[in-house]
Write an enzyme that holds these catalytic residues in place. Sequence first.
Site, PDB file in Angstrom:
ATOM      1  N   TYR A  94       4.661   2.093   7.816  1.00  0.00           N
ATOM      2  CA  TYR A  94       3.614   1.500   7.137  1.00  0.00           C
ATOM      3  C   TYR A  94       3.536  -0.312   7.746  1.00  0.00           C
ATOM      4  O   TYR A  94       4.717  -0.630   7.819  1.00  0.00           O
ATOM      5  CB  TYR A  94       3.698   1.350   5.496  1.00  0.00           C
ATOM      6  CG  TYR A  94       2.713  -0.060   5.109  1.00  0.00           C
ATOM      7  CD1 TYR A  94       1.592   0.242   4.748  1.00  0.00           C
ATOM      8  CD2 TYR A  94       3.147  -1.080   4.703  1.00  0.00           C
ATOM      9  CE1 TYR A  94       0.634  -0.802   4.370  1.00  0.00           C
ATOM     10  CE2 TYR A  94       2.718  -1.951   4.286  1.00  0.00           C
ATOM     11  CZ  TYR A  94       1.143  -1.855   4.083  1.00  0.00           C
ATOM     12  OH  TYR A  94       0.376  -2.823   3.432  1.00  0.00           O
TER      13      TYR A  94
ATOM     14  N   TYR B 156      -2.410   3.201   8.227  1.00  0.00           N
ATOM     15  CA  TYR B 156      -1.424   2.173   8.775  1.00  0.00           C
ATOM     16  C   TYR B 156      -1.860   1.407  10.208  1.00  0.00           C
ATOM     17  O   TYR B 156      -1.448   0.437  10.526  1.00  0.00           O
ATOM     18  CB  TYR B 156      -0.234   2.882   9.018  1.00  0.00           C
ATOM     19  CG  TYR B 156       0.426   3.518   7.623  1.00  0.00           C
ATOM     20  CD1 TYR B 156       0.166   3.199   6.639  1.00  0.00           C
ATOM     21  CD2 TYR B 156       1.623   4.078   7.788  1.00  0.00           C
ATOM     22  CE1 TYR B 156       0.639   3.873   5.300  1.00  0.00           C
ATOM     23  CE2 TYR B 156       2.329   4.593   6.847  1.00  0.00           C
ATOM     24  CZ  TYR B 156       1.682   4.547   5.490  1.00  0.00           C
ATOM     25  OH  TYR B 156       2.364   5.106   4.456  1.00  0.00           O
TER      26      TYR B 156
ATOM     27  N   ASN C 132       1.763  11.087  -4.371  1.00  0.00           N
ATOM     28  CA  ASN C 132       1.240  10.222  -5.534  1.00  0.00           C
ATOM     29  C   ASN C 132       0.463  11.264  -6.701  1.00  0.00           C
ATOM     30  O   ASN C 132      -0.272  10.629  -7.225  1.00  0.00           O
ATOM     31  CB  ASN C 132       0.417   9.101  -5.422  1.00  0.00           C
ATOM     32  CG  ASN C 132       1.121   7.909  -4.570  1.00  0.00           C
ATOM     33  OD1 ASN C 132       2.106   7.438  -5.035  1.00  0.00           O
ATOM     34  ND2 ASN C 132       0.645   7.708  -3.042  1.00  0.00           N
TER      35      ASN C 132
ATOM     36  N   LEU D 176      13.872   1.501  -1.124  1.00  0.00           N
ATOM     37  CA  LEU D 176      14.663   0.334  -1.455  1.00  0.00           C
ATOM     38  C   LEU D 176      14.054  -0.721  -2.162  1.00  0.00           C
ATOM     39  O   LEU D 176      14.372  -2.182  -1.935  1.00  0.00           O
ATOM     40  CB  LEU D 176      15.073  -0.318   0.065  1.00  0.00           C
ATOM     41  CG  LEU D 176      15.706   0.542   1.016  1.00  0.00           C
ATOM     42  CD1 LEU D 176      15.888  -0.057   2.188  1.00  0.00           C
ATOM     43  CD2 LEU D 176      17.019   1.050   0.218  1.00  0.00           C
TER      44      LEU D 176
ATOM     45  N   SER E 283      11.041  -0.025   8.175  1.00  0.00           N
ATOM     46  CA  SER E 283      11.579  -1.110   8.565  1.00  0.00           C
ATOM     47  C   SER E 283      11.138  -1.356  10.169  1.00  0.00           C
ATOM     48  O   SER E 283      11.096  -0.490  11.035  1.00  0.00           O
ATOM     49  CB  SER E 283      13.150  -1.284   8.485  1.00  0.00           C
ATOM     50  OG  SER E 283      13.479  -2.404   8.839  1.00  0.00           O
TER      51      SER E 283
ATOM     52  N   ASN F 182      13.022  -4.061  11.499  1.00  0.00           N
ATOM     53  CA  ASN F 182      14.204  -4.684  11.939  1.00  0.00           C
ATOM     54  C   ASN F 182      15.107  -3.773  12.441  1.00  0.00           C
ATOM     55  O   ASN F 182      15.646  -2.892  11.717  1.00  0.00           O
ATOM     56  CB  ASN F 182      14.808  -5.284  10.548  1.00  0.00           C
ATOM     57  CG  ASN F 182      15.832  -6.201  10.652  1.00  0.00           C
ATOM     58  OD1 ASN F 182      17.101  -5.733  11.586  1.00  0.00           O
ATOM     59  ND2 ASN F 182      15.877  -7.406  10.329  1.00  0.00           N
TER      60      ASN F 182
END
Length: 326
Positions: free
Chosen positions: A26, A58, A170, A222, A274, A276
């Site tokens: 995302y 996205y 969802n 998370l 992530s 990162n």
Amino acid sequence: MSLTAERHSFPLNDGNTMPLKGIGTYADPKTTPKGLGYESVKLAIDVGYRHIDGALVYFNEHEVGQAIREKIAEGKVKREDIFYCGKLWNTFHPPELVRPTLERTLKTLQLDYIDLYVVELPMAFKPGDTFYPRDDNGKYIFHKTDLCATWEAMEACKDAGLTKSIGVSNFNCRQLELILNKPGLKHRPVSNQVECHPYFTQPKLLEYCRQKEIVILGYSPLGTSRDESWVNLTNPPLLKDNLLISIGKKYNKTAAQIALRFNVQRGVGVIPKSFNPEHIKENFQIFDFSLTENEMKAIEGLNTNVRFVELKMWGDHPEYPFHDEY
């Protein structure tokens, strides 16, 4: 179930399998630098990830597809090693739009098929290429479609070989029942992608889905960003939880690794997003330890039944899924 970095796939009800540990992609196109999705997916595949979660909405599937194709060309992986999940957005629910939208995803990825295609939300918006249609007053323009008719078009995509498996995201219990009880049902949803983490453990939905052989795939495992424009900040930041931190110290792991291990150990898939590099590596290092039964119960006790991702801006939609208990 014995989980390892090389073997952590879970059986699906259609005979296929899905790696429980994946990476989310995302990105907000307004704030995400170009190329970040591409670099992150390449690194993730090198680290060992084989499950990649993406979506048309996205706006970076071209980068994700390029990364996958390059890693295949390098000989790092084969196409069949990669599990790619794509999503049908709210503006494409009318049955006649489902296959063309999946074909658009395949063209963007430059792949012949994807492994899982899911209905991203049970709420249909006004059809068209404006992904967030609004009227002159700024109000979202909803659309009435039949979820069962949309599902039949999803089934046709599986039958055509454009996707190996089909699922939802969802959906609450009532909406799943609608699909499962559809006359002439050919393919059951293999998965339901929902918010799931130690503060929101989804015990009732998890038990219901287990009975129906539907795998829960946890997004925001998370917690989420602390963006108050769309995130419910009633819950404190998950990764600062004292229990997760203290258990992490015992295993020389981070709170994030403990939260991820908690879910996969109970058969819930996780797709933390992530960009990162260090976090991408860390988030995969959850297969060299196991939580004890007492630790699992203690983490379950953190549940508050409060969502981070409420999507309240669509709360008046007839198919808004979160008014129901589960």
